[in-house]
Scaffold this motif. Sequence first.
Motif, PDB file in Angstrom:
ATOM      1  N   TYR A  31       0.827  -1.193   0.000  1.00 36.29           N
ATOM      2  CA  TYR A  31       0.000   0.000   0.000  1.00 36.29           C
ATOM      3  C   TYR A  31       0.866   1.250   0.000  1.00 36.29           C
ATOM      4  O   TYR A  31       1.964   1.276   0.543  1.00 36.29           O
ATOM      5  CB  TYR A  31      -0.941  -0.009   1.207  1.00 36.29           C
ATOM      6  N   ASP A  32       0.325   2.311  -0.593  1.00 36.04           N
ATOM      7  CA  ASP A  32       1.081   3.535  -0.817  1.00 36.04           C
ATOM      8  C   ASP A  32       0.772   4.546   0.272  1.00 36.04           C
ATOM      9  O   ASP A  32      -0.354   5.026   0.378  1.00 36.04           O
ATOM     10  CB  ASP A  32       0.708   4.098  -2.189  1.00 36.04           C
ATOM     11  N   ILE A  33       1.757   4.883   1.098  1.00 33.17           N
ATOM     12  CA  ILE A  33       1.630   5.949   2.081  1.00 33.17           C
ATOM     13  C   ILE A  33       2.561   7.069   1.627  1.00 33.17           C
ATOM     14  O   ILE A  33       3.767   7.018   1.875  1.00 33.17           O
ATOM     15  CB  ILE A  33       2.016   5.483   3.502  1.00 33.17           C
ATOM     16  N   PRO A  34       2.056   8.094   0.938  1.00 29.99           N
ATOM     17  CA  PRO A  34       2.920   9.161   0.433  1.00 29.99           C
ATOM     18  C   PRO A  34       3.640   9.882   1.560  1.00 29.99           C
ATOM     19  O   PRO A  34       3.110  10.001   2.680  1.00 29.99           O
ATOM     20  CB  PRO A  34       1.931  10.098  -0.287  1.00 29.99           C
ATOM     21  N   PRO A  35       4.854  10.392   1.301  1.00 26.44           N
ATOM     22  CA  PRO A  35       5.625  11.056   2.357  1.00 26.44           C
ATOM     23  C   PRO A  35       4.952  12.302   2.907  1.00 26.44           C
ATOM     24  O   PRO A  35       5.222  12.699   4.039  1.00 26.44           O
ATOM     25  CB  PRO A  35       6.952  11.399   1.661  1.00 26.44           C
ATOM     26  N   GLY A  36       4.072  12.938   2.137  1.00 29.81           N
ATOM     27  CA  GLY A  36       3.437  14.159   2.614  1.00 29.81           C
ATOM     28  C   GLY A  36       2.176  13.947   3.417  1.00 29.81           C
ATOM     29  O   GLY A  36       1.579  14.903   3.901  1.00 29.81           O
ATOM     30  N   VAL A  37       1.748  12.691   3.598  1.00 33.85           N
ATOM     31  CA  VAL A  37       0.503  12.428   4.295  1.00 33.85           C
ATOM     32  C   VAL A  37       0.681  12.698   5.781  1.00 33.85           C
ATOM     33  O   VAL A  37       1.778  12.611   6.331  1.00 33.85           O
ATOM     34  CB  VAL A  37       0.033  10.977   4.044  1.00 33.85           C
ATOM     35  N   ASN A  38      -0.430  13.021   6.436  1.00 35.23           N
ATOM     36  CA  ASN A  38      -0.417  13.335   7.861  1.00 35.23           C
ATOM     37  C   ASN A  38      -0.107  12.102   8.702  1.00 35.23           C
ATOM     38  O   ASN A  38      -0.795  11.104   8.621  1.00 35.23           O
ATOM     39  CB  ASN A  38      -1.782  13.917   8.249  1.00 35.23           C
ATOM     40  N   GLN A  39       0.967  12.153   9.502  1.00 37.27           N
ATOM     41  CA  GLN A  39       1.363  11.073  10.419  1.00 37.27           C
ATOM     42  C   GLN A  39       1.310   9.685   9.749  1.00 37.27           C
ATOM     43  O   GLN A  39       0.446   8.859  10.047  1.00 37.27           O
ATOM     44  CB  GLN A  39       0.471  11.089  11.663  1.00 37.27           C
ATOM     45  N   PRO A  40       2.235   9.417   8.826  1.00 38.04           N
ATOM     46  CA  PRO A  40       2.196   8.169   8.065  1.00 38.04           C
ATOM     47  C   PRO A  40       2.268   6.906   8.930  1.00 38.04           C
ATOM     48  O   PRO A  40       1.641   5.899   8.594  1.00 38.04           O
ATOM     49  CB  PRO A  40       3.400   8.287   7.127  1.00 38.04           C
ATOM     50  N   PRO A 218      -7.142  12.691 -12.163  1.00 37.08           N
ATOM     51  CA  PRO A 218      -5.817  12.741 -11.532  1.00 37.08           C
ATOM     52  C   PRO A 218      -5.772  12.212 -10.107  1.00 37.08           C
ATOM     53  O   PRO A 218      -4.865  11.448  -9.749  1.00 37.08           O
ATOM     54  CB  PRO A 218      -5.481  14.236 -11.590  1.00 37.08           C
ATOM     55  N   SER A 219      -6.734  12.580  -9.265  1.00 38.45           N
ATOM     56  CA  SER A 219      -6.682  12.130  -7.868  1.00 38.45           C
ATOM     57  C   SER A 219      -6.877  10.624  -7.746  1.00 38.45           C
ATOM     58  O   SER A 219      -6.324   9.987  -6.837  1.00 38.45           O
ATOM     59  CB  SER A 219      -7.728  12.862  -7.029  1.00 38.45           C
ATOM     60  N   TYR A 220      -7.642  10.031  -8.658  1.00 41.45           N
ATOM     61  CA  TYR A 220      -7.844   8.587  -8.620  1.00 41.45           C
ATOM     62  C   TYR A 220      -6.559   7.862  -9.024  1.00 41.45           C
ATOM     63  O   TYR A 220      -6.266   6.781  -8.516  1.00 41.45           O
ATOM     64  CB  TYR A 220      -8.987   8.185  -9.547  1.00 41.45           C
ATOM     65  N   GLN A 221      -5.813   8.453  -9.932  1.00 43.52           N
ATOM     66  CA  GLN A 221      -4.524   7.866 -10.325  1.00 43.52           C
ATOM     67  C   GLN A 221      -3.475   8.052  -9.231  1.00 43.52           C
ATOM     68  O   GLN A 221      -2.793   7.105  -8.844  1.00 43.52           O
ATOM     69  CB  GLN A 221      -4.027   8.508 -11.618  1.00 43.52           C
ATOM     70  N   GLN A 222      -3.360   9.269  -8.736  1.00 44.92           N
ATOM     71  CA  GLN A 222      -2.312   9.586  -7.775  1.00 44.92           C
ATOM     72  C   GLN A 222      -2.487   8.873  -6.440  1.00 44.92           C
ATOM     73  O   GLN A 222      -1.509   8.503  -5.788  1.00 44.92           O
ATOM     74  CB  GLN A 222      -2.277  11.104  -7.541  1.00 44.92           C
ATOM     75  N   PHE A 279      -2.535  20.487  -9.010  1.00 39.32           N
ATOM     76  CA  PHE A 279      -2.938  19.192  -8.472  1.00 39.32           C
ATOM     77  C   PHE A 279      -2.498  18.034  -9.375  1.00 39.32           C
ATOM     78  O   PHE A 279      -2.818  16.878  -9.094  1.00 39.32           O
ATOM     79  CB  PHE A 279      -4.449  19.144  -8.270  1.00 39.32           C
ATOM     80  N   LYS A 280      -1.769  18.353 -10.430  1.00 40.74           N
ATOM     81  CA  LYS A 280      -1.303  17.312 -11.350  1.00 40.74           C
ATOM     82  C   LYS A 280       0.202  17.082 -11.256  1.00 40.74           C
ATOM     83  O   LYS A 280       0.756  16.259 -11.986  1.00 40.74           O
ATOM     84  CB  LYS A 280      -1.677  17.680 -12.781  1.00 40.74           C
ATOM     85  N   VAL A 281       0.870  17.810 -10.348  1.00 43.84           N
ATOM     86  CA  VAL A 281       2.332  17.739 -10.295  1.00 43.84           C
ATOM     87  C   VAL A 281       2.831  16.371  -9.833  1.00 43.84           C
ATOM     88  O   VAL A 281       3.983  16.001 -10.107  1.00 43.84           O
ATOM     89  CB  VAL A 281       2.907  18.846  -9.386  1.00 43.84           C
ATOM     90  N   ARG A 282       2.006  15.632  -9.132  1.00 46.76           N
ATOM     91  CA  ARG A 282       2.433  14.289  -8.702  1.00 46.76           C
ATOM     92  C   ARG A 282       2.278  13.256  -9.804  1.00 46.76           C
ATOM     93  O   ARG A 282       2.494  12.068  -9.584  1.00 46.76           O
ATOM     94  CB  ARG A 282       1.646  13.854  -7.462  1.00 46.76           C
ATOM     95  N   GLY A 283       1.883  13.722 -10.978  1.00 41.26           N
ATOM     96  CA  GLY A 283       1.852  12.823 -12.118  1.00 41.26           C
ATOM     97  C   GLY A 283       0.458  12.391 -12.518  1.00 41.26           C
ATOM     98  O   GLY A 283      -0.347  12.014 -11.671  1.00 41.26           O
ATOM     99  N   VAL A 284       0.194  12.474 -13.814  1.00 39.78           N
ATOM    100  CA  VAL A 284      -1.060  11.990 -14.379  1.00 39.78           C
ATOM    101  C   VAL A 284      -0.726  11.277 -15.682  1.00 39.78           C
ATOM    102  O   VAL A 284      -0.057  11.831 -16.551  1.00 39.78           O
ATOM    103  CB  VAL A 284      -2.039  13.143 -14.660  1.00 39.78           C
ATOM    104  N   LYS A 285      -1.199  10.061 -15.811  1.00 43.98           N
ATOM    105  CA  LYS A 285      -0.902   9.270 -17.001  1.00 43.98           C
ATOM    106  C   LYS A 285      -2.047   9.374 -18.004  1.00 43.98           C
ATOM    107  O   LYS A 285      -3.199   9.047 -17.669  1.00 43.98           O
ATOM    108  CB  LYS A 285      -0.708   7.802 -16.626  1.00 43.98           C
ATOM    109  N   PRO A 286      -1.773   9.833 -19.212  1.00 47.09           N
ATOM    110  CA  PRO A 286      -2.829   9.835 -20.245  1.00 47.09           C
ATOM    111  C   PRO A 286      -3.270   8.395 -20.522  1.00 47.09           C
ATOM    112  O   PRO A 286      -2.434   7.502 -20.715  1.00 47.09           O
ATOM    113  CB  PRO A 286      -2.134  10.451 -21.463  1.00 47.09           C
TER     114      PRO A 286
END
Length: 392
Positions: A31-40, A218-222, A279-286
Motif C-alpha cells: 500500500y502507498d503511504i505518500p511522504p506528505g501524508v499526515n502522520q504516516p 488525476p486524484s484517482y490515479q495519484q 494538483f497534477k504535479v504528482r503525475g497523471v498518465k494519459p
Amino acid sequence: MALLPALLLLLLPLAALAVALAAVLLGLPSYDIPPGVNQPAKLRLVLAVLLGTAALGKILEKTGLCSQITFGRYVRQGRKLGVDPKLFIQDLQFNKVPVRVYQPKATSDGRRRDTYEKVCRYISRESESVVVSVQYRLAPEHKYPAAYEDCLNATIHFMKNIEHYGVDPANVIVCGDSAGGNLAAAVSQTLAGRSDLPRLRAQILIYPGLQALDFNLPSYQQNRGVPLLFRERAAFFALQYLNGDALHMQEVLEGSHIPPDMRLKYRKWVSPDNIPEKFKVRGVKPLRPTDFIAEVYETVKRFCEPNLCPLLAEDAIVHQLPESFILTCEYDVLRDDGLLYKKRLEDNGVRVTWYHLEDGFHGIISLYDYCGFSFPAGKRGLDSVVSFLKSL
C-alpha cells in the motif's frame, strides 16, 4: 446470520490484534503511504487494523457466526459514549426514518441545524447547533435510492416541524462526509427549487463522492493505493450502492460503462482539464480510450442520474444552490470530485468556501477522537467546519 455471542466478544480484541499484526507483516508494504501524508506511521497502524478487521470478518462469515459486513459495522461503531453534560440527545423518527438529534442544553435563540453522520457531538457543542444525524438505510441490503430518500424525507420532515427544536427556518444546513457528502449534495439539489419549504442556508460537503463516470481523474490515479479509500474500493462502493453488488467493477474502473456520446456531453463538467495544474504535479498518465460495453451500461445507467451523481446536475439546478463549504484532502481519490464541484458552483455564481488539507487523506475527520487514532489535520478540518457554521 446469528448475532455475535458474548464469548466471541471477549475474544475479539485478541483476535483482531493478531490479525492486525499479520496484516502489518504481510499486506502493508503493497500500500502507498505518500511522504506528505499526515502522520504516516499512525495511518499505517489504522490500515493494519482495517485489514485485520476485514480478515477476521471473512473468518466469522465462513464459520456462520455473522456476516463480514455486520462485523465491520460493529467494529467501526467504536466505544459507546457516555452522557454529554452539554448536550440533550434523543433518538427519534422523522417520517419513519430513524434519526438522532443533538441539542445544546444552553444556547442562544435562532439555532442552526446540521445533518451529519459523524462527530455530531463536537459540531453541536462547538457551534451551538442542533444536529440531526440521519440513520439512513445502508447498502448493499438497501440499494439506491433508499439512502437518498431517507435523507430527503428526514430533512423535509424536520423543516416542516422546525418550531419544535427552536431552530431559525433561515438557518437550515445540510452536511455530510464521503458518501454522506453525496447525499447532502443530492438533497440540496432536490430542495433548491422548492417554494413550500424554507430555503437552505448552506451545504457542507466533506470529501464528497459526486460522480461515477470517471475513476481515472488525476486524484484517482495519484491516490489509488492510499488509505483509507482505495480507487478500487471507490468503484466497489458505488456499485454496491447502485445495484447491491460489485459486478462489472473492472469495466467501470476502465471507463467502459459510459457511452461515448454521454461521456462527451458530461466532459464539460467531468474532465481533468477542469482540475488546476498544481494538483497534477504528482503525475497523471494519459489513458487510451476503452471500448464501450453496452451490456455494462444497462446495469449502471442510473450513474447518470444527478440524485446519484450530483456533479451531473444541470446548470439550472446548480445556480439555485445555497452557499457552500467544500473540504478536500490532497491524498484522497475523491479530491477531484470536490474540486470539480467547486468549479461548477463558482461558475454558476454560488459562493464557495473551500478548505484543503494538504496532508489529509480520505476519512481523516471521522477518526477524530476514535480509539486514539485522531490526526491533527483531521481536527483542523473539523474546526474549519465549525468556523464556517459560526460565520453564517
